[in-house]
Design an enzyme around this catalytic site. Structure first.
Site, short mmCIF file in Angstrom:
data_model
loop_
_atom_site.label_atom_id
_atom_site.label_comp_id
_atom_site.label_asym_id
_atom_site.label_seq_id
_atom_site.Cartn_x
_atom_site.Cartn_y
_atom_site.Cartn_z
CG ASN A 245 -1.94 -1.23 1.13
OD1 ASN A 245 -2.74 -0.78 0.23
ND2 ASN A 245 -1.73 -1.18 1.90
CG HIS A 252 -6.56 3.75 -1.66
ND1 HIS A 252 -6.99 2.63 -0.88
CD2 HIS A 252 -6.62 3.72 -2.97
CE1 HIS A 252 -6.56 1.87 -1.61
NE2 HIS A 252 -6.30 2.21 -2.54
N1 LIG Z 1 -6.91 -5.71 -6.28
C1 LIG Z 1 -5.25 -5.53 -5.82
O1 LIG Z 1 -4.38 -6.02 -5.80
C2 LIG Z 1 -5.40 -3.43 -6.92
C3 LIG Z 1 -4.36 -3.61 -6.98
C4 LIG Z 1 -4.19 -1.98 -7.50
C5 LIG Z 1 -4.64 -1.09 -8.02
N2 LIG Z 1 -6.13 -1.89 -7.35
C6 LIG Z 1 -6.65 -1.38 -8.40
O2 LIG Z 1 -7.47 -1.24 -9.82
C7 LIG Z 1 -8.29 -0.21 -10.01
C8 LIG Z 1 -7.24 0.25 -11.08
O3 LIG Z 1 -7.03 -0.12 -12.13
P1 LIG Z 1 -6.81 0.22 -14.10
O4 LIG Z 1 -5.88 1.35 -13.53
O5 LIG Z 1 -6.67 -1.01 -14.69
O6 LIG Z 1 -8.58 0.40 -14.46
P2 LIG Z 1 -9.32 0.35 -15.44
O7 LIG Z 1 -9.47 -0.85 -15.14
O8 LIG Z 1 -10.93 1.54 -15.18
O9 LIG Z 1 -8.84 0.81 -16.48
C9 LIG Z 1 -8.51 2.08 -16.84
C10 LIG Z 1 -8.93 2.54 -18.35
O10 LIG Z 1 -8.07 1.47 -19.43
C11 LIG Z 1 -9.58 1.61 -19.97
N3 LIG Z 1 -8.92 -0.23 -20.80
C12 LIG Z 1 -8.35 -1.46 -19.85
N4 LIG Z 1 -7.98 -1.98 -21.42
C13 LIG Z 1 -7.36 -1.32 -21.93
C14 LIG Z 1 -7.02 -1.89 -23.46
N5 LIG Z 1 -6.16 -3.20 -23.46
N6 LIG Z 1 -7.00 -0.86 -24.19
C15 LIG Z 1 -7.49 0.50 -24.65
N7 LIG Z 1 -8.25 0.75 -22.86
C16 LIG Z 1 -8.29 0.14 -21.77
C17 LIG Z 1 -10.59 0.80 -19.18
O11 LIG Z 1 -12.41 1.13 -20.09
C18 LIG Z 1 -10.57 2.22 -18.24
O12 LIG Z 1 -11.01 3.24 -19.01
C19 LIG Z 1 -8.90 0.13 -9.30
O13 LIG Z 1 -9.97 0.44 -8.51
C20 LIG Z 1 -7.85 0.02 -8.07
O14 LIG Z 1 -8.23 0.17 -6.67
C21 LIG Z 1 -6.15 -2.83 -7.24
#
Ligand SMILES: NC(=O)c1ccc[n+]([C@@H]2O[C@H](COP(=O)([O-])OP(=O)(O)OC[C@H]3O[C@@H](n4cnc5c(N)ncnc54)[C@H](O)[C@@H]3O)[C@@H](O)[C@H]2O)c1
Length: 367
Positions: A245, A252
């Protein structure tokens, strides 16, 4: 293709990384025991448009019924409302205890679909198909969940996937800001656990969006291996896992106060990491390269803290962080580059440091 093994107390599973890993998806599902009865792919609108068809074609050899549920894109959609809609859809389509959920998307979809899988009929199997750079982090380790208006990721369960198929071919369509967002978590992994990797990143990555394939493969493998090592020792975050974290306590709070989706997760974490680094320097009296790292982040166009956010409101939100106990904020700080610890920080020091940090960022922004 690279294969990493994740060994947690509750489950062992593979992470396949490479351009053609999806060729192995159908055979992997065919081999699951008990046999999969039906499959539900959950994705967001952007990913569905780009990659649903190709993914469904990879599953053609499987004669089970295939369903698809699509939700709008963006972190604000990691909500109770969409969680409920997914469950309703799964019930209406008759998914049973031997059904399989496939999370096709970035971290937002991985967290939400994983939470649906972790709670539907008290838990069914799921597979992660990450499509963002950031999802190298979110797809591994089994944290699933949704946001609450009062706090990020406040509702969820630990639920490990059966496997992660990380097709690097998905990353080609990512927008510049999504590369930057994902790279923030890569930097995080280096700063908390691997000094040599940190120096490698500084020297070898000049433009985040144009990382050559072999370097990208190395980055993914190294960062995922760091995460794997941590979750293998502490699956349910009773201790060590909290270091993952780093940058997230303030990150966050920024996401929650700015409104989910207003700032990307990685951008918020980059600000949180700079703050945690600055605080680490002032508490330890050591030089932890804040100036150099701040410059590095600026070069990659990571943003300063949104100027409308106020220190007191941020501190209140930080107190609801899952690491907090009795309202006392615990921060992940660095002892050295590559070595992190969790430490309680008192409100006065936090508030003063936040005010100073916000002021410095405002000045930096006006330069
Ligand atoms: N569970 C865990 O251990 C953990 C760890 C880190 C982050 N998270 C979570 O992950 C989330 C952020 O993840 P993210 O940044 O992937 O966000 P996201 O899933 O919202 O994707 C970001 C954007 O990219 C687009 N997108 C996704 N794949 C694409 C592709 N291949 N080509 C074009 N566009 C694409 C999506 O539609 C979205 O608009 C947050 O909610 C965060 O809290 C969880």
């Amino acid at each position: 293709m690279e294969t990493l093994q994740i060994n947690t107390e509750s489950k062992k599973y593979p992470v396949f990384i490479g351009n053609t890993v999806l060729d192995g998806l159908a055979p992997f599902i065919q081999d699951l025991s008990p046999k999969v009865t039906s499959i539900l792919i959950i994705s967001d609108e952007t990913v569905n448009r780009l990659y649903f068809q190709g993914t469904a074609e990879k599953l053609e050899s499987i004669s089970r019924s295939l369903h698809s549920f699509v939700i709008p894109s963006g972190d604000r959609e990691k909500s109770f409302d969409n969680y409920y809609k997914c469950l309703t859809f799964a019930l209406e389509r008759g998914l049973d205890r031997h059904s399989l959920i496939i999370a096709l998307g970035g971290g937002m979809i991985g967290d939400l679909a994983g939470f649906v899988a972790g709670t539907y009929m008290r838990g069914i199997r799921f597979i992660q198909l990450p499509t963002t750079l950031l999802a190298h982090d979110s797809a591994v380790g089994g944290k699933t969940g949704i946001n609450h208006p009062l706090g990020k990721n406040m509702v969820g369960v630990f639920h490990q996937p059966e496997a992660v198929f990380y097709s690097t071919s998905f990353l080609k369509s990512l927008a510049e800001e999504e590369w930057r967002s994902g790279f923030a978590e890569v930097i995080k992994h280096s700063l908390i656990a691997d000094e040599a990797f940190y120096h490698w990143l500084v020297n070898e990555v000049t433009e985040i969006q144009k990382i050559p394939d072999e370097k990208l493969a190395y980055i993914l493998k190294t960062a995922i291996a760091i995460k794997a090592q941590v979750v293998a020792q502490d699956e349910r975050e009773s201790g060590l896992r909290a270091i993952l974290n780093f940058g997230h306590t303030l990150g966050h709070a920024i996401e929650s106060k700015a409104g989910y989706g207003a700032i990307s997760h990685g951008d918020a974490v980059s600000i949180g990491m700079r703050f945690a680094l600055k605080l680490s320097e002032s508490i330890s009296g050591k030089n932890l390269h804040y100036i150099a790292i701040n410059k590095w982040f600026r070069k990659f166009c990571y943003p300063v803290i949104p100027p409308q956010l106020e220190a007191e409101a941020l501190l209140e939100t930080m107190k609801r962080d899952k690491k907090s106990t009795m309202g006392h904020v615990k921060m992940v700080l660095l002892q050295e580059i590559g070595q992190a610890c969790v430490q309680e920080v008192n409100d006065t020091l936090l508030l003063d440091s936040l005010e100073e940090f916000i002021m410095a960022d405002k000045e930096q922004n006006s330069e």
